[in-house]
Design a protein around this motif. Structure first.
Motif, PDB file in Angstrom:
ATOM      1  N   SER A   1       0.845  -1.191   0.000  1.00  0.00           N
ATOM      2  CA  SER A   1       0.000   0.000   0.000  1.00  0.00           C
ATOM      3  C   SER A   1       0.876   1.234   0.000  1.00  0.00           C
ATOM      4  O   SER A   1       1.978   1.238   0.539  1.00  0.00           O
ATOM      5  CB  SER A   1      -0.906  -0.005   1.244  1.00  0.00           C
ATOM      6  OG  SER A   1      -1.527   1.251   1.410  1.00  0.00           O
TER       7      SER A   1
ATOM      8  N   TRP B   1       0.899   2.314   6.966  1.00  0.00           N
ATOM      9  CA  TRP B   1       0.270   1.736   8.158  1.00  0.00           C
ATOM     10  C   TRP B   1      -1.044   1.004   7.831  1.00  0.00           C
ATOM     11  O   TRP B   1      -1.743   0.556   8.724  1.00  0.00           O
ATOM     12  CB  TRP B   1      -0.020   2.838   9.196  1.00  0.00           C
ATOM     13  CG  TRP B   1      -0.774   4.005   8.619  1.00  0.00           C
ATOM     14  CD1 TRP B   1      -2.114   4.120   8.415  1.00  0.00           C
ATOM     15  CD2 TRP B   1      -0.204   5.222   8.158  1.00  0.00           C
ATOM     16  NE1 TRP B   1      -2.418   5.322   7.864  1.00  0.00           N
ATOM     17  CE2 TRP B   1      -1.262   6.028   7.695  1.00  0.00           C
ATOM     18  CE3 TRP B   1       1.100   5.719   8.102  1.00  0.00           C
ATOM     19  CZ2 TRP B   1      -1.052   7.301   7.162  1.00  0.00           C
ATOM     20  CZ3 TRP B   1       1.306   6.982   7.583  1.00  0.00           C
ATOM     21  CH2 TRP B   1       0.241   7.764   7.117  1.00  0.00           C
ATOM     22  N   ARG B   2      -1.388   0.891   6.536  1.00  0.00           N
ATOM     23  CA  ARG B   2      -2.641   0.214   6.189  1.00  0.00           C
ATOM     24  C   ARG B   2      -2.447  -0.627   4.924  1.00  0.00           C
ATOM     25  O   ARG B   2      -1.974  -0.121   3.907  1.00  0.00           O
ATOM     26  CB  ARG B   2      -3.741   1.250   5.957  1.00  0.00           C
ATOM     27  CG  ARG B   2      -5.117   0.628   5.717  1.00  0.00           C
ATOM     28  CD  ARG B   2      -6.198   1.671   5.508  1.00  0.00           C
ATOM     29  NE  ARG B   2      -7.496   1.043   5.281  1.00  0.00           N
ATOM     30  CZ  ARG B   2      -8.349   0.705   6.222  1.00  0.00           C
ATOM     31  NH1 ARG B   2      -8.052   0.977   7.478  1.00  0.00           N
ATOM     32  NH2 ARG B   2      -9.494   0.136   5.949  1.00  0.00           N
TER      33      ARG B   2
ATOM     34  N   CYS C   1      -0.509   8.653  11.097  1.00  0.00           N
ATOM     35  CA  CYS C   1      -1.521   8.767  10.042  1.00  0.00           C
ATOM     36  C   CYS C   1      -2.151  10.159   9.968  1.00  0.00           C
ATOM     37  O   CYS C   1      -2.736  10.530   8.949  1.00  0.00           O
ATOM     38  CB  CYS C   1      -2.617   7.713  10.232  1.00  0.00           C
ATOM     39  SG  CYS C   1      -3.691   7.991  11.663  1.00  0.00           S
TER      40      CYS C   1
ATOM     41  N   PRO D   1      -5.223   3.318  10.370  1.00  0.00           N
ATOM     42  CA  PRO D   1      -4.778   1.913  10.366  1.00  0.00           C
ATOM     43  C   PRO D   1      -5.989   1.001  10.542  1.00  0.00           C
ATOM     44  O   PRO D   1      -7.065   1.447  10.947  1.00  0.00           O
ATOM     45  CB  PRO D   1      -3.850   1.831  11.578  1.00  0.00           C
ATOM     46  CG  PRO D   1      -3.498   3.242  11.915  1.00  0.00           C
ATOM     47  CD  PRO D   1      -4.654   4.082  11.484  1.00  0.00           C
ATOM     48  N   ASP D   2      -5.806  -0.260  10.241  1.00  0.00           N
ATOM     49  CA  ASP D   2      -6.882  -1.224  10.412  1.00  0.00           C
ATOM     50  C   ASP D   2      -6.842  -1.781  11.825  1.00  0.00           C
ATOM     51  O   ASP D   2      -5.802  -2.233  12.303  1.00  0.00           O
ATOM     52  CB  ASP D   2      -6.721  -2.357   9.385  1.00  0.00           C
ATOM     53  CG  ASP D   2      -7.855  -3.364   9.468  1.00  0.00           C
ATOM     54  OD1 ASP D   2      -9.009  -2.942   9.653  1.00  0.00           O
ATOM     55  OD2 ASP D   2      -7.587  -4.573   9.349  1.00  0.00           O
TER      56      ASP D   2
END
Length: 362
Positions: free
Chosen positions: A107, A111-112, A180, A197-198
């Motif tokens: 990605s 962070w995702r 983020c 983030p997830d």
């Protein structure tokens, strides 16, 4: 030579940073952003930007600025050539990794991961504040401050872009963000803008000092005397709510380290349970919830050591408590919006205040 390296995308977001000698604040990039705004095109940003304490040297490749922070004078071409080598290394590395990892794991947002899917899309945020305070015997506040965090649990499909705004963002001091968060947007508009983030993460932490007039959510009335006859002393405390906006104060516990001259205590609580350890001299009272119509109290006598002198000072009382659905600083989320995806997620905000080091001097 190079103190720090920042990677900045075309939207002006710092999405990756590396520090070698010491951490250089992201705010140093403000000088770069100013030069970027003055430039008509990205390629026209000056490769060398002097600041009061640093030099910023940058290259622009693949729609990404690679910005090096230098503290001493060095040949600029040497640094720029080094940055090009860094870009080449990133390019080769990402190509090799891309061939080895399954699709959907890489990605542009570090962070995702891509390809995130959920049946139920939801985003929940917890505003948790911990209040530290010292209250003198007259009930006046000596010191008071709040340490706060906003913890998030985000389970959203795709690549959502969120904004979180507050009713009163100026309350926040000394804010520390998750990487983020777009710091530039916060600086200009006091709005949190971010691709989350997830899963679970800490969005930010903050501080509210006494200068912002920290509200004290509980009070204590006390009458402690070591001067009664027959080697007896009097002990009486009452706890009540204060500035809680009608919310219930719960999970209340009271502890106090009694003087060495106290042999035992005979006390009666109006609610809850209490213990006194004659060896450690520790008094504990588990109060539970506070009912404003019937305030909890603990009353009784103390057995004192015969001939012992009066203590130099009365004991300090420590309070622990929590208040659901209240941020004692007054911080309130105004709205939470999502962009970049078409579905409507479930959204929720919860607040909680709890005692940190909360002391009452008697």
């Amino acid at each position: 030579m190079i103190h720090s390296l920042f990677l900045i995308n075309s939207s002006g977001d710092i999405f990756l940073e590396k520090h070698w000698k010491s951490v250089v604040s992201r705010s140093v990039c403000d000088y770069f952003f100013e030069a970027q705004e003055r430039a008509s095109e990205a390629e026209n940003v000056p490769p060398v930007i002097p600041t009061p304490h640093h030099y910023l040297l940058s290259v622009y490749r693949h729609k990404i600025f690679f910005v090096a922070v230098i503290q001493t004078e060095v040949p600029p071409l040497f640094v720029i050539e080094f940055l090009h080598r860094v870009v080449d290394t990133f390019q080769v590395g990402s190509t090799n990794v891309g061939e080895q990892l399954p699709t959907g794991q890489l990605s542009v947002v570090p962070w995702r991961r891509t390809g995130v899917k959920y049946t139920n899309n939801e985003a929940y945020f917890d505003v948790i504040e911990e209040i530290d305070a010292i209250i003198d015997k007259s009930g006046s506040t000596i010191t008071a401050e709040i340490q706060g965090v906003i913890d998030a649990c985000v389970k959203l499909t795709g690549m959502p872009d969120l904004t979180l705004s507050f009713m009163n963002p100026r309350l926040l001091d000394d804010v520390s963000f998750h990487p983020c968060v777009r710091f530039k947007r916060w600086e200009s508009e006091r709005i949190l803008s971010f691709i989350p983030p997830d899963g679970n993460f800490r969005l930010l932490s903050y501080h509210v000092s006494a200068q912002n007039l920290v509200a004290i959510p509980v009070y204590m009335k006390h009458n402690i005397s070591f001067r009664d006859s027959n080697s007896l002393g009097r002990f009486e405390i009452t706890v009540g709510p204060k500035q809680t906006m009608g919310k219930t104060v719960e999970g209340v516990t009271v502890t106090s380290q009694m003087p060495k001259g106290v042999l035992n205590m005979t006390l009666t609580p109006s609610q809850g349970t209490h213990t006194f350890d004659p060896v450690t001299k520790l008094l504990s009272w588990d109060v539970g919830k506070i009912n404003p119509q019937k305030l909890p109290s603990l009353k009784g006598t103390m057995s004192l050591q015969a001939g012992a002198s009066k203590p130099d000072e009365n004991p300090t009382i420590n309070l622990h408590f929590k208040i659901q659905q209240l941020a004692i600083s007054g911080l309130k989320v105004n709205r939470l919006d999502m962009y970049g995806e078409k579905y409507k997620p479930f959204k929720g905000i919860k607040y909680m205040t709890k005692a940190g080091k909360f002391q009452v001097r008697t």
